[in-house]
Design a protein around this motif. Structure first.
Motif, PDB file in Angstrom:
ATOM      1  N   LEU A 275      -9.860 -17.898  23.519  1.00 21.64           N
ATOM      2  CA  LEU A 275     -10.099 -17.114  22.303  1.00 21.64           C
ATOM      3  C   LEU A 275      -9.215 -17.561  21.151  1.00 21.64           C
ATOM      4  CD1 LEU A 275     -11.430 -14.757  20.805  1.00 21.64           C
ATOM      5  CD2 LEU A 275      -9.639 -13.261  21.738  1.00 21.64           C
ATOM      6  N   LEU A 276      -7.925 -17.689  21.396  1.00 22.25           N
ATOM      7  CA  LEU A 276      -7.028 -18.066  20.306  1.00 22.25           C
ATOM      8  C   LEU A 276      -7.364 -19.456  19.772  1.00 22.25           C
ATOM      9  CD1 LEU A 276      -3.299 -17.340  19.912  1.00 22.25           C
ATOM     10  CD2 LEU A 276      -4.091 -19.680  19.595  1.00 22.25           C
ATOM     11  N   GLU A 277      -7.639 -20.402  20.663  1.00 22.27           N
ATOM     12  CA  GLU A 277      -7.967 -21.758  20.199  1.00 22.27           C
ATOM     13  C   GLU A 277      -9.249 -21.769  19.370  1.00 22.27           C
ATOM     14  OE1 GLU A 277      -6.618 -24.861  20.156  1.00 22.27           O
ATOM     15  OE2 GLU A 277      -4.825 -23.707  20.656  1.00 22.27           O
ATOM     16  N   TYR A 278     -10.240 -20.994  19.788  1.00 24.41           N
ATOM     17  CA  TYR A 278     -11.481 -20.949  19.019  1.00 24.41           C
ATOM     18  C   TYR A 278     -11.219 -20.400  17.620  1.00 24.41           C
ATOM     19  CZ  TYR A 278     -16.214 -20.039  17.531  1.00 24.41           C
ATOM     20  OH  TYR A 278     -17.382 -20.034  16.813  1.00 24.41           O
ATOM     21  N   CYS A 279     -10.433 -19.338  17.531  1.00 22.42           N
ATOM     22  CA  CYS A 279     -10.124 -18.757  16.225  1.00 22.42           C
ATOM     23  C   CYS A 279      -9.359 -19.744  15.358  1.00 22.42           C
ATOM     24  CB  CYS A 279      -9.314 -17.470  16.404  1.00 22.42           C
ATOM     25  SG  CYS A 279     -10.257 -16.095  17.109  1.00 22.42           S
ATOM     26  N   TRP A 280      -8.439 -20.485  15.967  1.00 18.45           N
ATOM     27  CA  TRP A 280      -7.685 -21.489  15.207  1.00 18.45           C
ATOM     28  C   TRP A 280      -8.613 -22.570  14.664  1.00 18.45           C
ATOM     29  CZ3 TRP A 280      -3.423 -22.657  12.737  1.00 18.45           C
ATOM     30  CH2 TRP A 280      -3.082 -23.988  12.514  1.00 18.45           C
ATOM     31  N   GLU A 281      -9.505 -23.036  15.498  1.00 18.77           N
ATOM     32  CA  GLU A 281     -10.411 -24.110  15.086  1.00 18.77           C
ATOM     33  C   GLU A 281     -11.454 -23.630  14.079  1.00 18.77           C
ATOM     34  OE1 GLU A 281     -11.911 -25.596  18.752  1.00 18.77           O
ATOM     35  OE2 GLU A 281      -9.996 -26.486  19.348  1.00 18.77           O
ATOM     36  N   ALA A 282     -11.704 -22.329  14.027  1.00 20.06           N
ATOM     37  CA  ALA A 282     -12.664 -21.784  13.068  1.00 20.06           C
ATOM     38  C   ALA A 282     -12.138 -21.811  11.648  1.00 20.06           C
ATOM     39  CB  ALA A 282     -13.022 -20.342  13.446  1.00 20.06           C
ATOM     40  N   LEU A 283     -10.818 -21.871  11.474  1.00 24.24           N
ATOM     41  CA  LEU A 283     -10.223 -21.825  10.145  1.00 24.24           C
ATOM     42  C   LEU A 283     -10.456 -23.114   9.382  1.00 24.24           C
ATOM     43  CD1 LEU A 283      -6.783 -20.227  11.072  1.00 24.24           C
ATOM     44  CD2 LEU A 283      -8.597 -19.122   9.741  1.00 24.24           C
ATOM     45  N   GLY A 284     -10.654 -22.997   8.077  1.00 19.84           N
ATOM     46  CA  GLY A 284     -10.674 -24.158   7.212  1.00 19.84           C
ATOM     47  C   GLY A 284      -9.259 -24.501   6.765  1.00 19.84           C
ATOM     48  N   PRO A 285      -9.090 -25.565   5.975  1.00 21.30           N
ATOM     49  CA  PRO A 285      -7.761 -25.943   5.484  1.00 21.30           C
ATOM     50  C   PRO A 285      -7.130 -24.784   4.714  1.00 21.30           C
ATOM     51  CG  PRO A 285      -9.350 -27.681   5.040  1.00 21.30           C
ATOM     52  CD  PRO A 285     -10.136 -26.506   5.523  1.00 21.30           C
ATOM     53  N   GLY A 286      -5.875 -24.498   5.010  1.00 20.27           N
ATOM     54  CA  GLY A 286      -5.185 -23.408   4.349  1.00 20.27           C
ATOM     55  C   GLY A 286      -5.441 -22.052   4.958  1.00 20.27           C
ATOM     56  N   GLY A 287      -6.322 -21.983   5.964  1.00 18.58           N
ATOM     57  CA  GLY A 287      -6.585 -20.718   6.631  1.00 18.58           C
ATOM     58  C   GLY A 287      -5.377 -20.234   7.412  1.00 18.58           C
ATOM     59  N   ARG A 288      -5.278 -18.919   7.584  1.00 20.24           N
ATOM     60  CA  ARG A 288      -4.100 -18.332   8.210  1.00 20.24           C
ATOM     61  C   ARG A 288      -4.500 -17.568   9.466  1.00 20.24           C
ATOM     62  NH1 ARG A 288      -4.933 -17.793   3.434  1.00 20.24           N
ATOM     63  NH2 ARG A 288      -5.539 -15.591   3.397  1.00 20.24           N
ATOM     64  N   ILE A 289      -3.669 -17.682  10.486  1.00 20.88           N
ATOM     65  CA  ILE A 289      -3.893 -16.932  11.713  1.00 20.88           C
ATOM     66  C   ILE A 289      -2.627 -16.163  12.055  1.00 20.88           C
ATOM     67  CG2 ILE A 289      -3.211 -18.831  13.233  1.00 20.88           C
ATOM     68  CD1 ILE A 289      -5.438 -17.846  15.175  1.00 20.88           C
TER      69      ILE A 289
END
Length: 407
Positions: free
Chosen positions: A326-340
């Motif tokens: 789950l965490l990896e998918y959310c990380w990879e969903a972000l575009g440049p500059g996205g925050r998690i």
């Protein structure tokens, strides 16, 4: 696009009149079209819904169309919609004084210090977000029950004593003003063409709910699945809400993080993902009560629903952190500059966050809060469970992954 007020044709300047008379077709509401002279071009009323005609205008290649709007077309009007769809190079705007500016002028309120909220084609609950003592608000409303709906929202949230001024036909020959309080207005009908000016006054005992993150825990209905006040404030600060940004609140619980995100930045967007239907309903109730009914709630297991959502600018993982992938998918969903940002209270969750920091960098912090509470006849510190928080900003373009990213 030409802004036209309740004073109609006599109130228009020469540029506005020329734009109307030089058009091949004029589009507006039936009320606006009736304000034009007999020699005006053919008129067409907006359909309901508006979308088909907006699509037609976007695809149109020839001719000159004049669209009428109330007051300033670019202030809570059709102007912004058409400018986005057609592009600014295809749109010319001739503005008139807005109802907002007219109301401020009538009341002697400095416009820069007044909050404008539109409840037109929106839930009147949007007013709740800006209810703080001494705030001045102009609320756009529609229909005969518009003012009554606004008054209801104020009364339900402890702002019944607020000054409540209803204007109808602002700027026109039939302009009228009725002053009351929200509680005295009650269910009284209003003219369909009206707005409400509010000077917020709280009844005794009304809780203070500012716009900065960190609302009291009891501001939220909860079954215990709630990011606590001080941790929530730190979490929203790390997520950094900015204009137009979309948040995924994964494992929504009570929806507190997404709600505070939207309260902090009114143009932001948020989707709360919650697998339990009862909690999803509770999130919706909290969002309405706290003035952000635009919060979208998606019911389902995060691993099954995330792939169909729009790309986020920020992600908060408050539940389901240990779910595989789950965490990896959310990380990879972000575009440049996205925050998690992800919070953990268990050792297993801490291990996931430590691994994420090793893989992606970012900041790992431990938040420990203690409250002074009675101990017999004395007072001592009672600690909350410590929270470990990982926050990180994506520095490179990342592609959306398929279902295998959640395997």
């Amino acid at each position: 696009m030409v802004g036209i007020g309740a004073d109609g044709w006599p109130g228009l300047g020469e540029p506005a009149r020329a734009a109307i008379l030089g058009a091949d077709e004029v589009i507006g509401s039936p009320r606006q079209l009736e304000l034009l002279p007999d020699d005006a071009p053919p008129g067409r009323a907006w359909p309901s819904p508006l979308a088909p005609l907006v699509d037609e205008l976007a695809q149109r290649k020839n001719g000159r169309v004049c669209v009428l709007a109330s007051g300033d077309p670019m202030l809570h009007g059709i102007g912004a919609t058409l400018a986005r769809r057609l592009g600014t190079e295809r749109v010319e705007v001739v503005s008139a004084p807005s109802a907002f500016s007219l109301a401020c002028a009538r009341l002697g309120w400095p416009a820069a210090e007044v909050e404008l909220v539109s409840a037109v084609a929106r839930s009147p609950e949007v007013i709740a977000r800006v209810l703080q003592p001494r705030r001045r608000v102009i609320a756009y409303a529609t229909g005969e029950d518009g003012a009554a709906a606004v008054a209801r929202v104020l009364c339900e949230r402890g702002y019944g004593p607020s000054r409540f001024v209803v204007f109808k036909h602002l700027g026109g020959p039939d302009e009228r003003t009725t002053e009351s309080t929200a509680e005295d207005w009650g269910t009284r009908p209003a003219d369909p063409l009206h707005l409400v000016a509010i000077e917020c006054r709280a009844a005794a005992g009304t809780p203070l709910l500012p716009l900065i993150p960190g609302l009291p825990d009891d501001a939220f209905e909860s079954d215990g699945q709630l990011t606590k006040r001080h941790v929530r404030a730190a979490t929203v600060a790390a997520l950094a809400p900015v204009p137009g940004a979309l948040l995924w609140d994964v494992g929504g619980g009570s929806g507190s993080v997404a709600i505070e995100w939207l309260r902090a930045e009114p143009s932001a967007l948020a989707i709360a993902i919650e697998r339990r239907a009862d909690r999803a309903e509770r999130i919706g109730r909290n969002a309405n009560r706290l003035g952000v009914p635009s919060l979208e709630v998606v019911i389902g297991d995060a691993r099954a629903v995330l792939e169909g959502l729009a790309q986020p600018d920020a992600v908060f993982i408050g539940g389901g952190l240990t779910a595989s992938g789950l965490l990896e998918y959310c990380w990879e969903a972000l575009g440049p500059g996205g925050r998690i940002v992800a919070n953990a209270v268990t050792l297993e969750g801490e291990q996931v966050l430590a691994a994420a920091r090793s893989a992606h960098g970012g900041e790992l912090v431990r938040i420990e809060i203690a409250h002074a509470e009675p101990i017999g006849g004395f007072t001592g510190w009672r600690a909350q469970m410590p929270v470990v928080q990982w926050s990180c900003t994506a520095g490179q373009a990342t592609a959306r992954k398929g279902a295998r990213g959640l395997a």
